[in-house]
Write a protein that holds these residues in place. Structure first.
Motif, short mmCIF file in Angstrom:
data_model
loop_
_atom_site.label_atom_id
_atom_site.label_comp_id
_atom_site.label_asym_id
_atom_site.label_seq_id
_atom_site.Cartn_x
_atom_site.Cartn_y
_atom_site.Cartn_z
N PHE A 202 0.98 -1.43 -0.21
CA PHE A 202 -0.06 0.10 -0.17
C PHE A 202 1.11 1.55 -0.25
N GLY A 203 0.59 2.24 -0.41
CA GLY A 203 1.01 3.75 -0.73
C GLY A 203 0.40 4.62 -0.07
N LEU A 204 1.16 5.43 0.69
CA LEU A 204 0.35 6.81 1.40
C LEU A 204 0.36 7.68 0.70
N PRO A 205 -1.55 8.08 0.36
CA PRO A 205 -1.50 9.22 -0.66
C PRO A 205 -0.30 10.73 -0.59
N GLU A 206 0.23 11.20 -1.52
CA GLU A 206 1.12 12.43 -1.47
C GLU A 206 0.78 13.71 -0.55
N SER A 207 -0.47 13.73 -0.21
CA SER A 207 -1.18 14.59 0.75
C SER A 207 -1.39 14.14 2.21
N GLN A 208 -0.42 12.96 2.35
CA GLN A 208 -0.07 12.86 3.67
C GLN A 208 1.59 13.18 3.94
N ILE A 209 2.41 12.94 2.87
CA ILE A 209 4.11 13.24 2.77
C ILE A 209 4.19 13.88 3.21
N TYR A 210 5.02 14.16 3.72
CA TYR A 210 6.16 15.12 3.55
C TYR A 210 7.73 15.02 3.33
N PHE A 211 7.98 15.84 2.11
CA PHE A 211 9.45 15.23 1.24
C PHE A 211 9.81 16.56 1.61
N HIS A 212 11.34 16.20 1.98
CA HIS A 212 12.38 17.54 2.01
C HIS A 212 14.02 16.88 1.71
N LEU A 213 13.94 17.48 0.05
CA LEU A 213 15.43 17.18 0.08
C LEU A 213 16.52 18.88 0.39
N PHE A 214 17.74 18.11 0.69
CA PHE A 214 18.30 19.24 1.79
C PHE A 214 19.73 18.68 1.26
#
Length: 581
Positions: A79-91
């Motif tokens: 199962f994949g969490l929807p993008e609306s409930q995921i935080y992405f941080h590129l650093f």
């Protein structure tokens, strides 16, 4: 000898469910079973379960359509969490010892993700490592939300893998069989939001979400044609971006133009930061099938554009007409050029197999409990450790002096003290070096696009995390929140992201905040510089509306006698602490 593996991918979105059973034979894959249905509003909203009973019934329907018994299958369901409930941080992290990495990533998560420490679930991967810096992809989610999904699957008896995948990464695996040889921009146009993601051979390099999607188009068509939602949806599908409906064409172009600008910004960002252009833009999602959409973006983007289809072969079945079940859930025809419905589910199923994605795609596992503490707690642990060592030093000194070996004792004490000083120095050096590297530059670069916040209010934030009055905390109890998940009507159409608003017609009221003020920034993101502060119960003209930010006109170049930085007379404030009047 043929080696066969099977896996099941389950994609649950706000408006649809798709499931596939994938079989891998040596180096080839094929979808052997599949099901898809459309969810009515109110069952899943913004990636959260709102009606568990109806969702359970929908799961039963879609597994039946796919000729799968979810309770008898031996394969784990991915199962994949929807993008609306995921935080992405590129650093980037500065050069450091490998054993320091967990601590540095934790500090980045605490500073960047607006969730309380005890609700923060995160994972990361190293995208690239150079002499002076290490590029990190961090993903995070609410532990509570992940737990809610797991509890739901357990309650219905579905054998879902404990490791949750992530929507954009699954879509890329559904699109491409092999690791990418050239960078690609994937635009996922959903019902409520559209995601803009850039991938290369190292993984996800850019991600941004805008509030321009299928519902936005339908709302505007309903408004100009003065028709019902259902009729507007039918017009959108039948006419689209064609000359058959000039008024509709002009309306859709006006809405899609800001989306095109965001895509151009993403392409420019990648080229400037990685030294090579993006090879193509691939559109996915139901609205990407809009008539004329590919032609429109081909004419407006200086890069090849195409529709995305699954890279894995979908086995054909006998056609059957679509129908509505007794539960009011619409099932789609089994074979009518609808392979794209299964794109993400295919990518989810592939996650269960070994492949190139293992080293570049992070995932979330509730069982893997990280010790998440604040910076102050980390320092307190070190202070306690050094305090114990200080007692040890004192005892050693007493024993040495008791034997009258004063010279040797003095040397021992000096060595221990020097070691403690060095320990403190190295710790603070690494911490300060990281903090300096993580501070945003006072320029309008697009690093802000690498931090995407969920489309929902965030509750019970820990004030000790150092989150300023921008985003991440609920408005005060007296404030009325925006009901962005309501089934929309034409009268309440929300302006598309990036739309310019006439300041004479609309104003923004600043709501109460925990700090007593609200930061005004030079751009729509928390890593843009703060130019001034505004205070609750004051209104400002609305210049532009973004997905999570309002651009406002400041008072004569100053606010409450505070001169904004660079004498700017306009700035951006977080939407959840402001309300349109």
């Amino acid at each position: 000898m043929l080696l066969k593996r099977k896996s099941i991918g389950l994609d649950i979105a706000d408006r649809s469910i798709a499931v596939v059973e994938l079989v891998q034979t040596n180096d080839s894959c094929e979808v052997i079973n599949r099901g898809h249905l459309i969810l009515p509003p109110g069952i899943v909203e913004r990636g959260r379960i709102k009606d568990a009973k109806k969702l359970a019934a929908a799961l039963h329907e879609v597994f039946t359509q796919a000729a799968l018994d979810p309770f008898a299958t031996q394969s784990e369901v991915v199962f994949g969490l929807p993008e609306s409930q995921i935080y992405f941080h590129l650093f980037d992290l500065p050069a450091h010892q490998v054993e320091e990495r967990e601590h540095l990533v934790l500090e980045a998560a605490l500073m960047s993700i607006p969730l309380p420490a005890n609700d923060l679930l995160y994972s990361y991967t190293v995208l690239s490592e150079e002499t002076q810096k290490v590029n990190i992809l961090l993903i995070a989610a609410s532990r509570t939300i992940v737990s809610d999904w797991q509890s739901f699957f357990e309650s219905v008896g579905l054998n879902v893998a404990k490791t949750f995948d992530v929507e954009p990464l699954a879509i890329r695996r559904g699109l491409f069989l092999e690791s990418l040889s050239a960078p690609v921009c994937v635009v996922d146009i959903g019902a409520v939001t559209s995601g803009i993601d850039i991938f290369d051979d190292k993984g996800l390099r850019y991600t941004y979400s805008v509030l321009i999607a299928g519902d936005t188009l339908t709302h505007e068509i309903a408004k100009i044609t003065k028709t019902s939602w259902e009729k507007a949806e039918e017009l959108k599908i039948r006419v689209g971006l064609t000359k058959d409906g000039d008024n509709i064409l002009a309306t859709l172009v006006k809405i899609l133009e800001p989306l095109g600008n965001e895509i151009k910004t993403a392409l420019d960002y990648y080229k400037q930061n990685f030294g090579r252009p993006v090879a193509e833009v691939v559109f996915v999602g139901g609205t990407s099938r809009l008539k004329g959409l590919v032609d429109y973006f081909t004419a407006n983007l200086d890069v090849p554009v195409r529709l995305g289809d699954p890279a894995v072969k979908v086995a054909r079945r006998k056609k059957s007409p679509s129908q509505t079940t007794k539960r009011g859930i619409k099932t789609e025809a089994s074979d009518q050029d609808i392979d794209f419905y299964y794109l993400e589910a295919i990518g989810l199923a592939r996650r269960a197999f070994p492949g190139w994605w293992e080293s570049i795609d992070p995932s979330l596992n509730l069982a893997e409990v990280h010790e998440v503490t604040s910076s102050k707690n980390v320092l307190a642990k070190i202070e306690r450790t050094i305090g114990k060592e200080g007692i040890m030093v004192e005892n050693v000194a007493k024993r040495v002096w008791s034997h009258k070996n004063w010279l040797a004792g003095f040397a021992v004490v000096c060595l221990i003290v020097a070691g403690l000083i060095g320990y403190w120095y190295l710790f603070y050096k690494s911490t300060n070096q990281y903090e300096a590297a993580d501070k945003p530059l006072a320029t309008d670069n697009r690093d802000v696009s690498s931090l995407v916040f969920p489309e929902r209010p965030l509750k019970n934030l820990d004030s000790n995390l150092g989150i300023d009055a921008d985003v991440g905390e609920e408005p005060s109890p007296g404030a009325e929140p925006e009901l962005s998940n309501q089934e929309p009507d034409t009268a309440g159409l929300e302006e598309p992201s990036g739309a310019v608003v006439n300041p004479e017609l609309q104003k923004v009221l600043i709501l109460d905040t925990p700090t007593g003020w609200l930061n005004v920034r030079s751009g729509p993101g928390t890593n843009y510089p703060i130019i001034t502060k505004v205070y609750p119960n004051k209104s400002y003209p609305l210049l532009q509306e973004g997905e999570k930010w309002y651009k406002i006109q400041l008072d004569n170049g100053s606010v409450d006698n505070i001169l904004p930085v660079n004498n700017k007379s306009e700035g951006w404030v977080a939407r959840q602490y402001a309300a349109k009047q």
